[in-house]
Write a protein that holds these residues in place. Sequence first.
Motif, mmCIF file in Angstrom:
data_model
loop_
_atom_site.group_PDB
_atom_site.id
_atom_site.type_symbol
_atom_site.label_atom_id
_atom_site.label_comp_id
_atom_site.label_asym_id
_atom_site.label_seq_id
_atom_site.Cartn_x
_atom_site.Cartn_y
_atom_site.Cartn_z
ATOM 1 N N GLY A 101 0.800 -1.185 0.049
ATOM 2 C CA GLY A 101 0.145 -0.022 -0.122
ATOM 3 C C GLY A 101 0.824 1.056 0.045
ATOM 4 O O GLY A 101 1.980 1.231 -0.538
ATOM 5 N N VAL A 102 0.304 2.460 0.590
ATOM 6 C CA VAL A 102 0.923 3.589 0.586
ATOM 7 C C VAL A 102 1.186 4.045 2.050
ATOM 8 O O VAL A 102 0.129 4.033 2.873
ATOM 9 C CB VAL A 102 0.397 4.707 -0.133
ATOM 10 C CG1 VAL A 102 0.972 6.007 -0.176
ATOM 11 C CG2 VAL A 102 -0.135 4.268 -1.651
ATOM 12 N N ARG A 103 2.365 4.590 2.440
ATOM 13 C CA ARG A 103 2.401 5.019 3.563
ATOM 14 C C ARG A 103 3.032 6.524 3.329
ATOM 15 O O ARG A 103 3.691 6.948 2.594
ATOM 16 C CB ARG A 103 3.635 4.275 4.512
ATOM 17 C CG ARG A 103 3.280 3.240 5.321
ATOM 18 C CD ARG A 103 4.294 2.705 5.946
ATOM 19 N NE ARG A 103 4.025 1.694 6.740
ATOM 20 C CZ ARG A 103 5.018 0.983 7.462
ATOM 21 N NH1 ARG A 103 6.228 1.297 7.701
ATOM 22 N NH2 ARG A 103 4.720 -0.152 8.205
ATOM 23 N N VAL A 104 2.435 7.462 4.260
ATOM 24 C CA VAL A 104 2.777 9.006 4.134
ATOM 25 C C VAL A 104 2.719 9.316 5.582
ATOM 26 O O VAL A 104 1.964 9.063 6.324
ATOM 27 C CB VAL A 104 1.467 9.587 3.360
ATOM 28 C CG1 VAL A 104 1.989 11.133 3.518
ATOM 29 C CG2 VAL A 104 1.268 9.218 2.049
ATOM 30 N N ASP A 105 4.230 9.943 5.827
ATOM 31 C CA ASP A 105 4.374 10.615 7.099
ATOM 32 C C ASP A 105 4.636 12.263 6.945
ATOM 33 O O ASP A 105 5.570 12.394 6.291
ATOM 34 C CB ASP A 105 5.369 10.047 7.910
ATOM 35 C CG ASP A 105 5.146 8.438 8.276
ATOM 36 O OD1 ASP A 105 4.036 8.259 8.455
ATOM 37 O OD2 ASP A 105 6.309 7.480 8.149
ATOM 38 N N ILE A 106 3.759 12.959 7.794
ATOM 39 C CA ILE A 106 4.081 14.310 7.483
ATOM 40 C C ILE A 106 4.453 15.059 8.848
ATOM 41 O O ILE A 106 3.582 14.805 9.706
ATOM 42 C CB ILE A 106 2.679 15.171 7.082
ATOM 43 C CG1 ILE A 106 2.208 14.418 5.664
ATOM 44 C CG2 ILE A 106 2.956 16.620 6.888
ATOM 45 C CD1 ILE A 106 0.930 15.107 5.428
ATOM 46 N N SER A 107 5.727 15.491 9.015
ATOM 47 C CA SER A 107 6.234 15.963 10.191
ATOM 48 C C SER A 107 6.232 17.313 10.202
ATOM 49 O O SER A 107 6.459 18.129 9.120
ATOM 50 C CB SER A 107 7.868 15.462 10.240
ATOM 51 O OG SER A 107 7.523 13.863 10.158
ATOM 52 N N LYS A 108 5.986 18.103 11.533
ATOM 53 C CA LYS A 108 6.037 19.376 11.558
ATOM 54 C C LYS A 108 6.568 19.841 12.802
ATOM 55 O O LYS A 108 6.332 19.456 13.958
ATOM 56 C CB LYS A 108 4.656 20.154 11.574
ATOM 57 C CG LYS A 108 4.805 21.640 11.701
ATOM 58 C CD LYS A 108 5.267 22.212 10.778
ATOM 59 C CE LYS A 108 4.942 23.813 10.642
ATOM 60 N NZ LYS A 108 5.609 24.595 9.695
ATOM 61 N N GLN A 109 7.798 20.650 12.484
ATOM 62 C CA GLN A 109 8.466 20.980 13.711
ATOM 63 C C GLN A 109 7.935 22.498 14.440
ATOM 64 O O GLN A 109 8.229 23.386 13.563
ATOM 65 C CB GLN A 109 10.095 21.197 13.654
ATOM 66 C CG GLN A 109 11.003 21.521 14.668
ATOM 67 C CD GLN A 109 11.105 20.238 15.307
ATOM 68 O OE1 GLN A 109 11.298 19.142 14.710
ATOM 69 N NE2 GLN A 109 11.642 20.247 16.602
ATOM 70 N N LEU A 110 7.364 22.644 15.365
ATOM 71 C CA LEU A 110 6.345 23.535 15.829
ATOM 72 C C LEU A 110 7.505 24.344 16.734
ATOM 73 O O LEU A 110 7.210 25.560 16.748
ATOM 74 C CB LEU A 110 5.336 23.127 16.770
ATOM 75 C CG LEU A 110 4.400 22.285 16.051
ATOM 76 C CD1 LEU A 110 3.143 21.667 16.959
ATOM 77 C CD2 LEU A 110 3.849 23.032 14.675
ATOM 78 N N SER A 111 8.306 23.911 17.402
ATOM 79 C CA SER A 111 9.323 24.759 17.914
ATOM 80 C C SER A 111 10.719 23.883 17.994
ATOM 81 O O SER A 111 10.577 22.648 17.583
ATOM 82 C CB SER A 111 9.083 24.799 19.420
ATOM 83 O OG SER A 111 9.071 23.579 20.220
ATOM 84 N N PRO A 112 11.830 24.255 18.778
ATOM 85 C CA PRO A 112 13.074 23.543 18.777
ATOM 86 C C PRO A 112 12.899 22.157 19.478
ATOM 87 O O PRO A 112 13.945 21.394 19.350
ATOM 88 C CB PRO A 112 14.087 24.523 19.207
ATOM 89 C CG PRO A 112 13.659 25.815 18.990
ATOM 90 C CD PRO A 112 11.913 25.628 19.001
ATOM 91 N N TYR A 113 12.075 22.275 20.316
ATOM 92 C CA TYR A 113 11.856 21.138 21.221
ATOM 93 C C TYR A 113 10.355 20.428 20.974
ATOM 94 O O TYR A 113 10.311 19.189 21.736
ATOM 95 C CB TYR A 113 11.747 21.531 22.799
ATOM 96 C CG TYR A 113 13.041 22.298 23.170
ATOM 97 C CD1 TYR A 113 14.226 21.687 23.479
ATOM 98 C CD2 TYR A 113 13.044 23.777 23.167
ATOM 99 C CE1 TYR A 113 15.086 22.217 23.887
ATOM 100 C CE2 TYR A 113 14.099 24.514 23.641
ATOM 101 C CZ TYR A 113 15.341 23.893 23.773
ATOM 102 O OH TYR A 113 16.457 24.508 24.016
#
Length: 379
Positions: A101-113
């Motif tokens: 199938g299909v895997r999608v990972d969307i990451s978002k760095q909201l702050s340095p921590y």
Amino acid sequence: MPIQSIFPLFTTRCDSSAIPPPPPLLPPPGGSKSGEAGSTPPPPPAAESDKAAAPPPPSPVAADDDIAKAAASVSSCPNPGPLEMATYDVRRLVSLDTYDGVRVDISKQLSPYFACVHSFHLGTTMLPDGKNCSYGFTTQMNDEEGFMMARVDPERGSVDGRIHKALLGGLAMGKLQLGLSSEGQSDQMLGEVDIGAATWTANLKYGSMGGGNVFGCNYFQAVTPKLAMGGEGMYIGANGNMLSSYTAKYSFDNGTEEATDAAPAPGPPEAPSYLAATYNAGQGMLSLNYKRAVTAQRVNIGASLECSPMTLESQVLLGAEFNLTRSKMNVCIDGSGRIQSVLETKLGREPGSPALNFAAELDHGKNVMKFGYGLNIGS
């Protein structure tokens, strides 16, 4: 005519027959009168008592002894690391995470921590209850003393959490792992404490798993600079089983260190080549693991052999990893002929560029074929 008759009034020093007087003496320190310069006696020599009171200069032999004592207090045996990670490199090479199938990972760095990840898995046959899609939301917070992570699965109604925290100023590491579900039947909690010194590491664990308490401990000691030995014991209260295992790991040089002007490959330094043996007394299984860095940080190979000395049943796994400039290729095969492969490539040179993955698994004996691809954005 002689020159003296022409210049009778001029007489040079060289022509004088008188002996020149000696030069005057220099005055003593502090100044003195010109008349007393020649009568001032020299200072008396130092007394024997003053010589004895003065401290002697430091002996170079004593300084060398201090350096020798400091060097002797430092062991040549390095810390072997946690026992759970003793064969991690081999397990990573011979057991790949393949999917369909299909895997999608969307990451978002909201702050340095703080960061969050949205995970989608679509068109797959690997989920229970006949589902073909799933969604998960993960948050993670890091600081200098540890991290906290939580994952929520709305489809199953479950929450998984993990907390790592440095204790006693970094001398120990505390870990807490939680697994909660809406049904409540598979809830679990496990607490661990990792402690270590210059040549050893140890772990203590306690929790609840499978409807009963769990107790466990392990210890890993560096015997020589290349040999480390350890063991682990665990009691599972749900079924009353006592499990124990023993591990020996021998590290050695790759034998390919040659002088070269080429720059080292990017990434963390590669672990040395090693041979590890683990015997699980509860199951009567012997596991042999071999890992070799053919080219440092570029090409790695691994092999794992699991066998039962009593029944002579065995399973062999082989794996290889190839790291290129912007891509990585993993391939593994087992004794039954099943082949797994994963290809990962970066779509840009800047940090955080999207990564594209391709996964495949072929099992000709069972006539099973799985293919999938994935996309990581912001990783």
